[in-house]
Design a protein around this motif. Sequence first.
Motif, mmCIF file in Angstrom:
data_model
loop_
_atom_site.group_PDB
_atom_site.id
_atom_site.type_symbol
_atom_site.label_atom_id
_atom_site.label_comp_id
_atom_site.label_asym_id
_atom_site.label_seq_id
_atom_site.Cartn_x
_atom_site.Cartn_y
_atom_site.Cartn_z
ATOM 1 N N ILE A 15 0.459 -8.157 -0.795
ATOM 2 C CA ILE A 15 -0.379 -8.040 0.407
ATOM 3 C C ILE A 15 0.018 -6.785 1.201
ATOM 4 N N TYR A 17 1.340 -4.043 0.005
ATOM 5 C CA TYR A 17 0.831 -2.869 -0.725
ATOM 6 C C TYR A 17 -0.680 -2.715 -0.544
ATOM 7 N N LEU A 18 -1.393 -3.840 -0.492
ATOM 8 C CA LEU A 18 -2.854 -3.763 -0.322
ATOM 9 C C LEU A 18 -3.225 -3.146 1.031
ATOM 10 N N ASN A 19 -2.359 -3.326 2.045
ATOM 11 C CA ASN A 19 -2.575 -2.643 3.329
ATOM 12 C C ASN A 19 -2.703 -1.137 3.105
ATOM 13 N N PHE A 21 -3.505 0.272 0.240
ATOM 14 C CA PHE A 21 -4.679 0.575 -0.587
ATOM 15 C C PHE A 21 -5.858 0.885 0.339
ATOM 16 N N PHE A 150 -0.234 3.123 -4.289
ATOM 17 C CA PHE A 150 -1.427 2.386 -3.855
ATOM 18 C C PHE A 150 -2.370 3.283 -3.051
ATOM 19 N N SER A 154 -6.306 4.407 -4.347
ATOM 20 C CA SER A 154 -7.528 4.201 -3.561
ATOM 21 C C SER A 154 -8.202 5.535 -3.239
ATOM 22 N N LEU A 190 -6.039 -9.470 5.381
ATOM 23 C CA LEU A 190 -4.620 -9.213 5.068
ATOM 24 C C LEU A 190 -3.708 -9.673 6.208
#
Length: 405
Positions: A15, A17-19, A21, A150, A154, A190
Amino acid sequence: MGNNSKAKYYPAALILYLNYFIHGVGCSILGQSVIKEALATSWGVEVMSITAISAALGLGRLIALPFAGPLSDKLGRRISVVIGGCSYAIYVIGLALAFNAGTNGGYQIAYICAIIGGIANSFLDTGIYPAVAEIISDAPGIATMGIKFFIAISQMLLPFFLGMTVATNAAGLVSYNRLFYICGIGYIILVVLIFILPLPDSDAAAAEKKEGLIASLKKTHFSIESIAMILIGFTCTGTFQLWLNCAQNYAKTNVGWEDPSIMQTFYSTGTILALIVTSILTRKIKDVRFIVVYPIICLCTLILVLMAPSQGMMKFAAFAIGWAGAGGLLQIATSVCNMLFPKIKGTVTALVMIASSLCNYTILTAAAAMTPSGVMVMNIVLTAIGVVLGIFVNLRYTKMVEANS
């Protein structure tokens, strides 16, 4: 603490890392020529003046940097990430609302939202960098490389995201609001997940003993070399920020390239490969060597672009700057600082980041009033100063290591 006990934190790491992205889209979205044109049309301003809004991201970072770190240490990583995520949602959704506002203050709304976006960036950095290093404690270097990875993935996909979300609004204007809304909603999701998932907050207790930036500055003796390293934080940021925000406009005006957004993919591919190759090379070659070699590659590339612009050259240059300018040069500069100044790691890192944000704000604000060719010349001068600083630090390196050992 064994790996099994860390396993429960892996969902949270994903989660976190997705921030980044989504941040990869958020931080480079304003550099895309198609977005700049859509926003400039809606607000009735010059295309290059959108660069001033990118600069406001740097201003936001500058405002937040002095207290985002201590806050993350005292209140914990979770609070930091939540503040960052919520602020980021305000920034991207605010861009959509600013687009809709058009000439009725749209530009001003976007500027304020970009400052909030910069504040968000500082809180995400000070929350997520230590959190992933605590979760993947066996390999903290790889943990932080993952963040760049990441972002780069993106950014590489960004031209495709733009193609998928482009629309025409009721007034017949080209709009990318869908992308802004998707990113904003993504951040809100997130934030909710970060509230639920377990996070290690080992530093929260130890933080009581840490002193603030101002307190440690008072005790610190700065050598010419440490000042040179902090200035490298300024110059190396300028190299890739000016490229990221203005190179597509240069390709349009000087090459006559209709839609140069694919340059973003070449740039990000360069960054991703550099992250992998540089991390292997740094085992064999001293980190400090890269702060000369990479700026020299950038300098030669920028001169070539100025002398012989073409579509092929722009693609090659995007790859080269992505590699040598954005592929971890700022991180390498920070790690060299930590090696050379072990007693003031946090202070020097904070100062390099402040120099980096100061560059982001001042240089992009200046670029907003210039022609794309003028920006390219400014980038050459700035990068050349970086090369000189890098040579100086390399010549002094052995003496500095002896002095600090």
